[in-house]
Design an enzyme around this catalytic site. Structure first.
Site, mmCIF file in Angstrom:
data_model
loop_
_atom_site.group_PDB
_atom_site.id
_atom_site.type_symbol
_atom_site.label_atom_id
_atom_site.label_comp_id
_atom_site.label_asym_id
_atom_site.label_seq_id
_atom_site.Cartn_x
_atom_site.Cartn_y
_atom_site.Cartn_z
ATOM 1 N N HIS A 39 62.359 -15.303 9.734
ATOM 2 C CA HIS A 39 62.807 -14.040 8.985
ATOM 3 C C HIS A 39 63.183 -14.162 7.489
ATOM 4 C CE1 HIS A 39 64.134 -9.917 9.580
ATOM 5 N NE2 HIS A 39 65.292 -10.114 9.188
ATOM 6 N N ASP A 69 59.225 -15.404 13.031
ATOM 7 C CA ASP A 69 60.449 -14.589 12.908
ATOM 8 C C ASP A 69 61.279 -14.437 14.096
ATOM 9 O OD1 ASP A 69 62.254 -12.554 12.124
ATOM 10 O OD2 ASP A 69 60.797 -11.763 10.403
ATOM 11 N N SER A 90 63.375 -6.166 6.362
ATOM 12 C CA SER A 90 64.034 -6.021 7.686
ATOM 13 C C SER A 90 64.383 -4.746 8.120
ATOM 14 C CB SER A 90 65.206 -7.101 7.818
ATOM 15 O OG SER A 90 65.760 -7.230 9.095
#
Length: 680
Positions: free
Chosen positions: A653, A618, A533
C-alpha cells in the site's frame, strides 16, 4: 503499442435480489499466471507509451533526490539517560538508529543499521523499535514484503548480537514490561489481517509457549498494545470506527490480570494516558468534538470521570500531553491547529502563535515529564518541516532544525493562501493552495493539481514538500481540498462525510474544483485531480460525476470496488470498515454504496487522461480493485485519452521502501502531469 485487453468471464453477483455482472472478477486470483501476465502487460504498455519521457523521468527523479540532504539526521530527544535519533548517510536508502549517552558530545552508537538488514532484499521496512527499560535489549519489527506482516527480532545492545529469538507473522506493534524480559505484542488474522490478539512472550523461550492475553472477538474491532508515558502501565486498546475499550496492567507485574478501564458502548470513543493517581482520558462522551476528563485509577469507570477540559462546539480536541507542571493540548479551530499550554498551578494558560495563513502544527516527541520544555513540529505549504523547543515558562521558542533543501530554497518566491468554496448544500469548504509567484497568471491558464483524501476523519493539513517544488517551479498551482469526511473542521465535518452522507465528500471536491476555475486559478483544460487509497475512491467517484472538469487524474492504490469489497468479509479491512461506509448486507447501504462505487458506475462516456497505480502485495486495497477498474474503463470509455495502470510488483500500500525509491514513483506521476501539459 496496443492497449492490453483483459479477457471477460462473467460472474453473476446477487444481493437483495439485485444482480450485477462482474466480467473481471477472475482477477482476484493472485496465483493465476494470466493475472500476473496482465499486470506485466499493463506495466509494459505504460513504459512503451511514455518511452520518450524516460530521460525526463530520470532527470526529474535526480532533481527531487538532489533536494534531499543525504547525510541527514533527526533532532535527538532525551530519554533514560540517552539522546536518541535517526540519521541517513549519503547514498543510503535506509535509516541508521543511533544514540549518545548523557550528552550530545558523547560518542555515537549505531544500534541498528537498516541498510545492512535490507541488503539483497527488494523491500524492507522497519516498523516499531523499543528497548527494554534497562536498555540492554532492543526489539524491532521488520516487513520484507510490503504487506504489513512483520517479524519481531531482538538485538543485544551490549554485544551487538542479533538474538535467535524471533516472533513471526505479527503486526509490528509491541510493548515491553518492566521486567526487561516480557514483551506484549499484537497478532493479526492471517486472512483478514485484522489485529485481534495480544500475546506475551518471554525472552529465551519458544513462541509456542507464548501466552494469549486477549482476543478481540468482535470482527468490527481491532486491538493494539502500548505503554503509558509514565511507563507504569501496559494498555490494550480495542477500537472500532465508533467505539473504544481499554484495559490496563501494572508494567511491573506482567503475569497479572488486565483491568477494564471502561466497557465499550456504541458511539463511545476514548483513549487514556497516566499521570499520578489518575488516567487522563480524551473522550467523546456527550462531547462530539471530544473533551478531556480524569479518572481515578482505583475506579476508572465512566461514572467517576471528572471534566478537565469541557466540550466546546467549535473546537476539536485532537491530542494532549502531560508534563510535571503543565498540561499541553492540541486543538483544531476553524480548520487550523492550535497548541495550548495550561499550568497545573491554576495560573493563566496561553497558546503558541503561528504566522502562516495555512499551516500544520503538532505536539512532537516529549518522553520526559520533569521538564518545562515542549517539543513541537511545524510546517506550511511554504515553510519546510521545522522542529522547535518551547520553554513553557519563559515562552522562548528555539528552532532546533528546519528541513534543509539542498541547492537552496527561498520561501519568499512562493505564496500560500486559504480560500473557501461553497458546497452544493451551502456549506463553506476550505482550500489551501500554493504557487510560485513569478509563474502565476490570474487568467485561468495555470495548471493546477487538486489533492484530497476525505475519509476516516483524517485531516489533510497543509504541509511542505520539497518534491512538490518540481511542479511549482514549472508553473503548477498545488491545492488541497479540505472536504467533508476528514476532520478538518471538527468531528461534525467527518460525520457529514461518511456512511449515508458519503456523497458530500465527492460533491465538496467538485465544488472546490469549480471554485478554483471560477476564480481563474486554472481551467478544465489545465486542472488535474489526485488522491490515494480512500482518496482514490474520491477520484473514481468525481470522475464519474464530472469527467468534464479535469484534463487528467491520478488515482493511487484506489479503493474503487466498494460494494463487492464490503460484501466480502474474508479480505482485509472489511469488517472494521462497516462504520465508515456502511454494511451492504443492509439494503439501504447496499443501494447507497452502489450509487457511487466507481467500479460499478463506469459508463460508456469520455473520461479524463488517467494514471492509476497499485501494489501487488497491498494489504489495504487489494491489487485487483484498480486492475479490474482499468480493464472495465478500457472496455467502456469512448475517448482516446491516456489510460495507464502501473503496478509495483514488489510493494504494498505504501509503495516502494527506502527514502529514494519512492521518488521514482512520484517522478512517474509528475511526468504524467507535465506530459499532459506539454511541459516536457
Amino acid at each position: 503499442m496496443q492497449a492490453p485487453k483483459a479477457k471477460k468471464i462473467a460472474q453473476l453477483l446477487e444481493t437483495h435480489g439485485h444482480q450485477r455482472t462482474d466480467n473481471y472478477y477472475w482477477m482476484r486470483e493472485r496465483e493465476n499466471p494470466e493475472v500476473i501476465d496482465y499486470l506485466n502487460a499493463e506495466n509494459e504498455y505504460l513504459k512503451t507509451n511514455l518511452k520518450s519521457t524516460e530521460e525526463f523521468q530520470e532527470n526529474l527523479f535526480q532533481e527531487m533526490k538532489g533536494r534531499i540532504k543525504e547525510d541527514d539526521e533527526s533532532v535527538p530527544y532525551f530519554k533514560s539517560g540517552y539522546f536518541w535519533y535517526i540519521k541517513y548517510e549519503a547514498g543510503g536508502e535506509y535509516p541508521l538508529y543511533c544514540r549518545k549517552k548523557g550528552n550530545l558530545d558523547a560518542s555515537e552508537e549505531i544500534f541498528l543499521d537498516v541498510n545492512i538488514l535490507a541488503e539483497g532484499k527488494s523491500y524492507y521496512q522497519v516498523g516499531g523499535t523499543a528497548a527494554t527499560p534497562d536498555l540492554k535489549t532492543l526489539a524491532f519489527a521488520a516487513d520484507e514484503v510490503g504487506r504489513r506482516i512483520y517479524e519481531i527480532h531482538f538485538k543485544d545492545l551490549e554485544t551487538g548480537e542479533i538474538l535467535s529469538d524471533h516472533i513471526p507473522a505479527i503486526t509490528g506493534n509491541f510493548a515491553w514490561a518492566a521486567d526487561n524480559q516480557t514483551i506484549f505484542y499484537s497478532k493479526q488474522d492471517p486472512d483478514t489481517l485484522r489485529s485481534y490478539q495480544i500475546y506475551s512472550h518471554k525472552l529465551g523461550t519458544s513462541t509456542e509457549t507464548d501466552i494469549l492475553i486477549y482476543e478481540e472477538k468482535d470482527e468490527e474491532f481491532s486491538c493494539v498494545v502500548h505503554k503509558t508515558k509514565s511507563e507504569k502501565f501496559i494498555l490494550i486498546h480495542s477500537e472500532s470506527t465508533i467505539s473504544s475499550e481499554m484495559r490496563f496492567l501494572d508494567a511491573a507485574a506482567p503475569t497479572g490480570e488486565f483491568t477494564l478501564l471502561q466497557a465499550r458502548i456504541p458511539h463511545l470513543e476514548y483513549a487514556a494516558d497516566h499521570y499520578h493517581d489518575h488516567f487522563w482520558v480524551r473522550t467523546n462522551h456527550k462531547a462530539q468534538n471530544f473533551k478531556l476528563v480524569k479518572a481515578p485509577i482505583a475506579a476508572p469507570q465512566m461514572e467517576n470521570w471528572e471534566d478537565v477540559i469541557p466540550h466546546r462546539e467549535t473546537v476539536l480536541l485532537e491530542d494532549f500531553d502531560i508534563f510535571s507542571d503543565f498540561l499541553v493540548v492540541q486543538e483544531r479551530s476553524n480548520g487550523l491547529c492550535k497548541i495550548n499550554i495550561k499550568p497545573w498551578d491554576g495560573t493563566a494558560g496561553h497558546s503558541l502563535e503561528f504566522d502562516d495563513e495555512t499551516y500544520t502544527a503538532w505536539i512532537s516527541t516529549n518522553p520526559e515529564y520533569d521538564t518545562p520544555i515542549l517539543r513541537f513540529g511545524y510546517n506550511s505549504l511554504v515553510t519546510p518541516a521545522s522542529t522547535f523547543d518551547y520553554h513553557m515558562v519563559t515562552k522562548e521558542k528555539t528552532l532546533l532544525k528546519q528541513q534543509e533543501i539542498v541547492g537552496g530554497y527561498d520561501a519568499s518566491d512562493y505564496t500560500s493562501a486559504r480560500i473557501w468554496a461553497k458546497a452544493s448544500d451551502g456549506v463553506m469548504v476550505p482550500i489551501s493552495l500554493v504557487y510560485k509567484i513569478d509563474k502565476f497568471s490570474p487568467d485561468g491558464s495555470n495548471p493546477l493539481l487538486l489533492y484530497s483524501y476525505g475519509s476516516y476523519g483524517y485531516s489533510m493539513d497543509a504541509y511542505f514538500s520539497s518534491s512538490r517544488l518540481s511542479l511549482l517551479d514549472r508553473g503548477f498551482v498545488f491545492a488541497i481540498a479540505h472536504i467533508r469526511g476528514g476532520e478538518d473542521l471538527g468531528r461534525g465535518w467527518y460525520e457529514d462525510g461518511k456512511m449515508l452522507k458519503k456523497r458530500n465528500t465527492f460533491t465538496d471536491y467538485i465544488s472546490c474544483a469549480e471554485h478554483l476555475i471560477s476564480e481563474k486559478y486554472t481551467s478544465p483544460e489545465h486542472l488535474y485531480a489526485m488522491g490515494g487509497s480512500a482518496g482514490g475512491l474520491l477520484m473514481g467517484a468525481v470522475m464519474n460525476l464530472r469527467p468534464d472538469l479535469f484534463n487528467g487524474l491520478i488515482a493511487a492504490v484506489p479503493f474503487v470496488d466498494v460494494v463487492t469489497t464490503m460484501l466480502d468479509e474474508t479480505i482485509p479491512l472489511t469488517t472494521g470498515e462497516f462504520q465508515e461506509w456502511g454494511n451492504p448486507k443492509d439494503k439501504e447501504y447496499y443501494e447507497y454504496m452502489l450509487s457511487y462505487s466507481p467500479y460499478d458506475n463506469v459508463e460508456a462516456k469520455d473520461y479524463p487522461n488517467l494514471l492509476i497505480t497499485s501494489g501487488l502485495h497491498d494489504s489495504q486495497v487489494q491489487y485487483w480493485e484498480p486492475t479490474k477498474w482499468v480493464a472495465k474503463l478500457r472496455e467502456l470509455k469512448t475517448d482516446s485519452k491516456l489510460l495507464f495502470l502501473h503496478t509495483n510488483m514488489e510493494a504494498g500500500h505504501g509503495g516502494a521502501s527506502g527514502r529514494f525509491n519512492s521518488l521514482k514513483e512520484m517522478a512517474l506521476e509528475y511526468t504524467f502531469l507535465l506530459y499532459l501539459e506539454k511541459l516536457i
